[in-house]
Design an enzyme around this catalytic site. Structure first.
Site, PDB file in Angstrom:
ATOM      1  N   ARG A   1      14.186  18.671  28.925  1.00  0.00           N
ATOM      2  CA  ARG A   1      13.864  19.607  29.823  1.00  0.00           C
ATOM      3  C   ARG A   1      14.926  20.856  30.066  1.00  0.00           C
ATOM      4  O   ARG A   1      14.508  21.972  30.260  1.00  0.00           O
ATOM      5  CB  ARG A   1      13.584  19.181  31.409  1.00  0.00           C
ATOM      6  CG  ARG A   1      12.897  19.881  32.265  1.00  0.00           C
ATOM      7  CD  ARG A   1      13.114  19.346  33.848  1.00  0.00           C
ATOM      8  NE  ARG A   1      12.663  17.898  33.708  1.00  0.00           N
ATOM      9  CZ  ARG A   1      11.451  17.602  33.948  1.00  0.00           C
ATOM     10  NH1 ARG A   1      10.532  18.487  34.311  1.00  0.00           N
ATOM     11  NH2 ARG A   1      10.973  16.494  33.874  1.00  0.00           N
TER      12      ARG A   1
ATOM     13  N   CYS B   1     -13.361  20.858  35.592  1.00  0.00           N
ATOM     14  CA  CYS B   1     -14.102  20.043  36.941  1.00  0.00           C
ATOM     15  C   CYS B   1     -13.367  18.985  37.422  1.00  0.00           C
ATOM     16  O   CYS B   1     -13.825  17.752  37.133  1.00  0.00           O
ATOM     17  CB  CYS B   1     -15.547  19.747  36.115  1.00  0.00           C
ATOM     18  SG  CYS B   1     -16.578  21.184  35.535  1.00  0.00           S
ATOM     19  N   GLU B   2     -12.485  19.260  38.253  1.00  0.00           N
ATOM     20  CA  GLU B   2     -11.782  18.400  38.833  1.00  0.00           C
ATOM     21  C   GLU B   2     -11.039  19.085  39.849  1.00  0.00           C
ATOM     22  O   GLU B   2     -10.655  20.125  39.788  1.00  0.00           O
ATOM     23  CB  GLU B   2     -10.293  17.670  37.810  1.00  0.00           C
ATOM     24  CG  GLU B   2     -10.960  17.015  36.630  1.00  0.00           C
ATOM     25  CD  GLU B   2     -11.215  15.736  37.031  1.00  0.00           C
ATOM     26  OE1 GLU B   2     -11.067  15.100  37.977  1.00  0.00           O
ATOM     27  OE2 GLU B   2     -11.662  15.011  36.137  1.00  0.00           O
TER      28      GLU B   2
HETATM   29  C1  LIG Z   1      12.091  11.947  28.270  1.00  0.00           C
HETATM   30  C2  LIG Z   1      13.557  11.426  27.701  1.00  0.00           C
HETATM   31  C3  LIG Z   1      14.584  12.219  27.534  1.00  0.00           C
HETATM   32  C4  LIG Z   1      14.554  13.570  28.202  1.00  0.00           C
HETATM   33  O1  LIG Z   1      14.442  13.836  29.273  1.00  0.00           O
HETATM   34  P1  LIG Z   1      14.550  14.968  30.023  1.00  0.00           P
HETATM   35  O2  LIG Z   1      14.702  14.912  31.590  1.00  0.00           O
HETATM   36  O3  LIG Z   1      13.437  15.958  29.679  1.00  0.00           O
HETATM   37  O4  LIG Z   1      16.002  15.738  29.742  1.00  0.00           O
HETATM   38  C5  LIG Z   1      15.862  11.643  26.871  1.00  0.00           C
HETATM   39  N1  LIG Z   1      15.874  10.269  26.681  1.00  0.00           N
HETATM   40  C6  LIG Z   1      14.615   9.371  26.907  1.00  0.00           C
HETATM   41  C7  LIG Z   1      15.124   8.275  26.421  1.00  0.00           C
HETATM   42  C8  LIG Z   1      13.501  10.127  27.182  1.00  0.00           C
HETATM   43  O5  LIG Z   1      12.492   8.971  27.456  1.00  0.00           O
END
Ligand SMILES: *Cc1c(COP(=O)(O)O)cnc(C)c1O
Length: 430
Positions: free
Chosen positions: A286, A359-360
């Site tokens: 993210r 449609c939700e």
């Molecule tokens: C989803 C995930 C990430 C990334 O998480 P973010 O919050 O998007 O940084 C890293 N490692 C694992 C194992 C994940 O499942």
């Protein structure tokens, strides 16, 4: 804080039309239609460099958690910047290969790896399997043996710390399905170390997503380091420590630490605990892409009843699932000012629920947002670069949105809009 301050993609030259870098969003809507995801190359590069520069001079790798946004062009960009990848399926590994990126910096996470996925990953020589159970260890050993290979592994431990985030995106508590309970990790490592087709190389944890504080990371780190020390005492020596991803971004009023602050706190703790020599790995998702993307959408209809004003837009929960799924907040801005105002709210602002055509009742993108709107207006839904397009579906037989990448004045279509023919093909070809 205004969106312009925390959202590096959006600019508003001379207080007029919103731009993505140097390109007016009106131009992108005219050229590619709506809804369209728009990403900023400068914002992507800056987010990656924040990690890379904080780790400069250290033995460390950054594995982009590609489930966040797996467009091939983004993978290529991160690959060129030096990133490896964190994958959670064989399909994601095939994306890494299709993007022309190296597979030797891939780590494979997830609780449900199939034998076929293990085989594919072994064929392509990935860096590490992040294991989550004893059964998985047994299966991997058998698959590797059948191929005459040695599988490199790390155990994902569940440090049982509270990441203080939304329950759906918290992964490091005992009641979560992820990882191996702390007390089970040592026996699992002993078993792994004795298996002929397994090579123990690391340890990992990932405690949740959208974390806005450093302390849960340090709590997890302390617990994991205790385990590293216990393993050393048994002559099981780990080469790397992978702290996962999870760093939050600003959607509304959150104040997450910068990547540099998080990393310097981690490096300091490692130094204090006498583990300064351990190679590090991170799996950010993210925080690399979230605020580098927007979803551009058009107002189809304004609808008023005695209780509410609705703006029905052409993006929906199938394009951006986070509001429906987690009640997530995405900030929104008008693309063109109305009545001479620069914010788009100078004339007759009203409170709108921004909803899609699906449609939700759960198909809403924002609630009680102040806007001065007319039908045909464009809205930019912010912070949509992460878990946007990758969670999109074809519900209501809606083709998925187009994606474009902006680099200064240059615009590249990086995924064309899906057509109904695309959707029907798998049913008609049988
Ligand atoms: C989803 C995930 C990430 C990334 O998480 P973010 O919050 O998007 O940084 C890293 N490692 C694992 C194992 C994940 O499942």
């Amino acid at each position: 804080m205004t969106p312009d301050q925390y959202f590096p993609l959006l600019t508003t030259p001379a207080g007029t039309i919103r731009h993505a870098e140097a390109v007016p969003l009106t131009q992108l809507a005219a050229q590619f239609g709506t809804p369209t995801y728009v990403y900023s190359k400068a914002a992507l590069v800056a987010a990656y460099q924040a990690y890379a520069s904080a780790l400069a001079g250290k033995r460390a790798t950054i594995h982009y958690a590609m489930k966040t946004n797996s467009n091939l062009s983004l993978l290529r960009l991160f690959g060129e910047l030096g990133a490896g990848f964190d994958i959670v399926s064989g399909g994601e590994l095939q994306r890494v290969i299709a993007a022309g990126c190296k597979t030797d910096k891939v780590v494979f996470s997830g609780v449900g790896k199939t034998a076929d996925e293990m085989r594919l990953a072994l064929q392509h020589g990935i860096k590490c399997f992040n294991l989550e159970s004893v059964s998985e260890l047994d299966r991997l050993n058998a698959v590797a043996a059948s191929m005459g290979k040695i599988a490199p592994i790390s155990v994902r431990v569940n440090p049982d710390v509270d990441a203080k985030t939304h329950p759906y995106i918290s992964t490091g508590l005992k009641e979560n399905k992820f990882g191996v309970a702390f007390e089970d990790a040592l026996p699992l490592y002993r078993k792994a170390a004795a298996l002929p087709n397994i090579q123990v190389i690391g340890i990992d944890c990932h405690i949740g997503s959208q974390l806005t504080e450093i302390s849960p990371y340090l709590d997890a780190l302390d617990k994991v380091l205790d385990l590293v020390a216990a393993l050393r005492a048994e002559n099981i020596v780990l080469h790397h420590l992978d702290l996962g991803g999870g760093l939050g971004i600003r959607y509304q009023d959150e104040t997450p630490p910068a990547a540099s602050e998080l990393i310097s706190a981690i490096l300091q703790r490692l130094e204090v605990r006498g583990f300064g020599d351990l190679e590090l790995a991170f799996e950010p998702g993210r925080s690399l892409v979230g605020n580098a993307g927007i979803l551009l959408t058009k107002v189809e209809y304004l609808k008023h009843n005695s209780a509410k004003n609705f703006a029905v837009v052409d993006a929906a929960m199938n394009d951006l699932m986070r509001p429906a799924m987690y009640e997530a907040f995405h900030d929104m801005v008008a693309v063109q000012p109305r009545n001479g105002g620069s914010s788009g709210s100078a004339g007759n602002p009203q409170s709108y629920d921004i909803v899609g055509p699906v449609c939700e009742s759960g198909d809403w993108l924002g609630r009680n947002r102040e806007f001065d709107l007319a039908e045909g207006d464009l809205i930019a839904i912010l912070s949509a670069g992460a878990y946007g397009m990758t969670m999109a579906s074809n519900y209501n037989t809606r083709g998925r949105a187009a994606e474009v990448l902006v680099d200064g004045e240059q615009v590249t279509l990086i995924r064309r809009r899906e057509t109904v023919e695309d959707l029907l093909r798998a049913e008609q070809e049988i």
